[in-house]
Design a protein around this motif. Structure first.
Motif, PDB file in Angstrom:
ATOM      1  N   LEU A  22       1.000  -1.215  -0.013  1.00 33.03           N
ATOM      2  CA  LEU A  22      -0.133   0.073  -0.378  1.00 33.03           C
ATOM      3  C   LEU A  22       0.299   1.622   0.038  1.00 33.03           C
ATOM      4  O   LEU A  22       0.650   2.287  -1.017  1.00 33.03           O
ATOM      5  CB  LEU A  22      -1.454   0.028   1.455  1.00 33.03           C
ATOM      6  N   LEU A  23       1.797   0.963   0.808  1.00 34.78           N
ATOM      7  CA  LEU A  23       2.425   2.665   0.420  1.00 34.78           C
ATOM      8  C   LEU A  23       2.584   2.656  -0.756  1.00 34.78           C
ATOM      9  O   LEU A  23       3.041   4.308  -0.692  1.00 34.78           O
ATOM     10  CB  LEU A  23       3.963   1.861   1.595  1.00 34.78           C
ATOM     11  N   TYR A  24       3.386   2.067  -1.569  1.00 35.35           N
ATOM     12  CA  TYR A  24       4.541   1.962  -2.735  1.00 35.35           C
ATOM     13  C   TYR A  24       2.997   3.134  -3.499  1.00 35.35           C
ATOM     14  O   TYR A  24       2.984   3.938  -4.939  1.00 35.35           O
ATOM     15  CB  TYR A  24       4.665   0.869  -3.212  1.00 35.35           C
ATOM     16  N   PRO A  35       3.389   8.925   4.401  1.00 31.97           N
ATOM     17  CA  PRO A  35       3.551   7.992   5.635  1.00 31.97           C
ATOM     18  C   PRO A  35       5.022   8.344   4.142  1.00 31.97           C
ATOM     19  O   PRO A  35       5.348   7.852   2.764  1.00 31.97           O
ATOM     20  CB  PRO A  35       2.272   7.123   4.718  1.00 31.97           C
ATOM     21  N   LYS A  36       5.796   7.720   4.723  1.00 35.19           N
ATOM     22  CA  LYS A  36       7.418   7.185   4.487  1.00 35.19           C
ATOM     23  C   LYS A  36       8.019   5.975   4.334  1.00 35.19           C
ATOM     24  O   LYS A  36       7.596   4.817   5.294  1.00 35.19           O
ATOM     25  CB  LYS A  36       7.841   7.646   5.866  1.00 35.19           C
ATOM     26  N   PHE A  37       9.014   5.081   3.719  1.00 41.68           N
ATOM     27  CA  PHE A  37       9.322   4.505   3.775  1.00 41.68           C
ATOM     28  C   PHE A  37      10.469   4.106   4.558  1.00 41.68           C
ATOM     29  O   PHE A  37      11.620   5.495   4.812  1.00 41.68           O
ATOM     30  CB  PHE A  37       9.912   4.526   1.784  1.00 41.68           C
ATOM     31  N   GLY A  38      10.744   3.456   5.283  1.00 44.20           N
ATOM     32  CA  GLY A  38      11.597   3.679   6.606  1.00 44.20           C
ATOM     33  C   GLY A  38      12.337   2.422   6.876  1.00 44.20           C
ATOM     34  O   GLY A  38      14.058   1.953   6.058  1.00 44.20           O
ATOM     35  N   CYS A  39      11.767   1.023   7.533  1.00 43.40           N
ATOM     36  CA  CYS A  39      12.513  -0.519   6.919  1.00 43.40           C
ATOM     37  C   CYS A  39      12.070  -1.145   5.609  1.00 43.40           C
ATOM     38  O   CYS A  39      12.866  -1.760   5.611  1.00 43.40           O
ATOM     39  CB  CYS A  39      12.449  -0.771   8.427  1.00 43.40           C
ATOM     40  N   GLY A  40      10.655  -0.811   5.747  1.00 40.36           N
ATOM     41  CA  GLY A  40      10.360  -1.712   4.219  1.00 40.36           C
ATOM     42  C   GLY A  40       9.906  -3.552   4.921  1.00 40.36           C
ATOM     43  O   GLY A  40       9.948  -4.492   4.873  1.00 40.36           O
ATOM     44  N   ILE A  51      -5.696   1.735   8.332  1.00 45.41           N
ATOM     45  CA  ILE A  51      -6.937   0.749   8.302  1.00 45.41           C
ATOM     46  C   ILE A  51      -8.380   0.474   8.787  1.00 45.41           C
ATOM     47  O   ILE A  51      -8.129   0.134   9.781  1.00 45.41           O
ATOM     48  CB  ILE A  51      -6.311  -0.089   7.519  1.00 45.41           C
ATOM     49  N   ASP A  52      -9.371   0.959   8.630  1.00 41.72           N
ATOM     50  CA  ASP A  52     -10.409   1.494   8.695  1.00 41.72           C
ATOM     51  C   ASP A  52     -10.103   1.971  10.761  1.00 41.72           C
ATOM     52  O   ASP A  52     -10.562   1.062  11.115  1.00 41.72           O
ATOM     53  CB  ASP A  52     -10.915  -0.406   9.076  1.00 41.72           C
ATOM     54  N   GLU A  53      -9.818   3.034  10.520  1.00 42.49           N
ATOM     55  CA  GLU A  53      -9.465   3.269  12.507  1.00 42.49           C
ATOM     56  C   GLU A  53      -8.480   2.877  12.771  1.00 42.49           C
ATOM     57  O   GLU A  53      -8.389   3.239  14.473  1.00 42.49           O
ATOM     58  CB  GLU A  53     -10.546   3.842  12.976  1.00 42.49           C
ATOM     59  N   ARG A  54      -7.598   1.892  12.568  1.00 44.75           N
ATOM     60  CA  ARG A  54      -6.370   1.251  13.597  1.00 44.75           C
ATOM     61  C   ARG A  54      -5.499   1.581  12.522  1.00 44.75           C
ATOM     62  O   ARG A  54      -5.205   1.433  11.258  1.00 44.75           O
ATOM     63  CB  ARG A  54      -6.801  -0.591  13.402  1.00 44.75           C
ATOM     64  N   ALA A  55      -3.797   1.694  13.516  1.00 43.64           N
ATOM     65  CA  ALA A  55      -3.044   1.981  12.429  1.00 43.64           C
ATOM     66  C   ALA A  55      -2.347   0.801  12.864  1.00 43.64           C
ATOM     67  O   ALA A  55      -1.988  -1.064  12.818  1.00 43.64           O
ATOM     68  CB  ALA A  55      -2.346   2.719  14.164  1.00 43.64           C
ATOM     69  N   THR A  56      -1.641   0.721  11.009  1.00 41.72           N
ATOM     70  CA  THR A  56      -0.905  -0.312  10.222  1.00 41.72           C
ATOM     71  C   THR A  56       0.024   0.242   9.625  1.00 41.72           C
ATOM     72  O   THR A  56       0.227   1.007   9.288  1.00 41.72           O
ATOM     73  CB  THR A  56      -1.661  -0.662   8.978  1.00 41.72           C
ATOM     74  N   PHE A  57       0.812  -0.465   9.467  1.00 41.33           N
ATOM     75  CA  PHE A  57       1.902  -0.239   9.235  1.00 41.33           C
ATOM     76  C   PHE A  57       2.175  -0.967   7.539  1.00 41.33           C
ATOM     77  O   PHE A  57       1.482  -1.183   6.784  1.00 41.33           O
ATOM     78  CB  PHE A  57       3.301  -1.825   9.212  1.00 41.33           C
ATOM     79  N   SER A  58       1.951   0.177   6.710  1.00 39.05           N
ATOM     80  CA  SER A  58       1.709   0.714   5.006  1.00 39.05           C
ATOM     81  C   SER A  58       2.661  -0.396   3.730  1.00 39.05           C
ATOM     82  O   SER A  58       2.380  -0.581   3.144  1.00 39.05           O
ATOM     83  CB  SER A  58       0.614   1.672   4.578  1.00 39.05           C
ATOM     84  N   CYS A  59       3.899  -0.949   4.612  1.00 44.32           N
ATOM     85  CA  CYS A  59       5.058  -1.322   3.868  1.00 44.32           C
ATOM     86  C   CYS A  59       5.014  -2.977   3.838  1.00 44.32           C
ATOM     87  O   CYS A  59       5.438  -3.391   2.519  1.00 44.32           O
ATOM     88  CB  CYS A  59       5.863  -0.380   4.526  1.00 44.32           C
ATOM     89  N   ILE A  60       4.126  -3.135   4.195  1.00 40.35           N
ATOM     90  CA  ILE A  60       4.396  -4.497   4.474  1.00 40.35           C
ATOM     91  C   ILE A  60       2.749  -4.526   3.984  1.00 40.35           C
ATOM     92  O   ILE A  60       2.385  -6.591   4.054  1.00 40.35           O
ATOM     93  CB  ILE A  60       4.400  -5.453   5.762  1.00 40.35           C
ATOM     94  N   LEU A  61       1.777  -4.149   3.729  1.00 38.21           N
ATOM     95  CA  LEU A  61       0.069  -4.503   3.576  1.00 38.21           C
ATOM     96  C   LEU A  61      -0.039  -4.518   2.178  1.00 38.21           C
ATOM     97  O   LEU A  61       0.136  -3.215   1.450  1.00 38.21           O
ATOM     98  CB  LEU A  61       0.222  -3.475   4.177  1.00 38.21           C
TER      99      LEU A  61
END
Length: 151
Positions: A22-24, A35-40, A51-61
């Protein structure tokens, strides 16, 4: 295959590979720079979105897992183009040194404040733990979250 994403209240379509993180798509196609790319690897939190009001890491989704769901980035927290209460608290407390982690920190903190209006210091620390700040501005981040809670 076209995938529909609802980001910050607007519908978008992408023809990106279904396994694309998703981050890309957020950064590359929608040009959202919060949203930033940090570690991937989903370990630093610089890419945190709701995502639906929950904090989620977008780099792996992968984008297929969020089709049709409500996606919010730090840009989506603005109120009439102005910083919301939490964003303003981060500004007022000068909670950023380099600022790279701050959008993710704000997104994680917003979830906490949505669930609990006046969290304790321990609750804030525990909730914020998945997001890392390499500059060490944790004390200012804590003050910002507390300021927003008391506003």
């Amino acid at each position: 295959m076209t995938i529909r994403l609802k980001v910050n209240g607007k519908l978008h379509e992408t023809d990106a590979d279904p396994s694309t993180p998703l981050l890309y798509v957020l950064r590359g196609e929608l040009e959202l720079r919060g949203p930033k790319f940090g570690c991937g690897l989903g370990q630093c939190g610089a890419c945190t979105v709701h995502i639906d009001e929950r904090a989620t890491f977008s780099c792996i989704l992968p984008i297929t897992s969020v089709a049709g769901r409500k996606i919010t980035t730090v840009e989506g927290l603005l109120e009439d183009g102005r910083p919301n209460r939490l964003q303003q608290a981060f500004i007022d407390e000068q909670a950023a040194q380099c600022g790279y982690c701050i959008p993710g920190m704000i997104m994680r903190a917003q979830v906490l404040l949505n669930a609990k209006a006046d969290p304790t210091d321990d609750e804030i620390r525990k909730h914020m733990r998945p997001n890392l700040c390499r500059c060490g501005t944790h004390a200012a981040i804590m003050r910002a979250v507390k300021r927003a809670a008391s506003a």
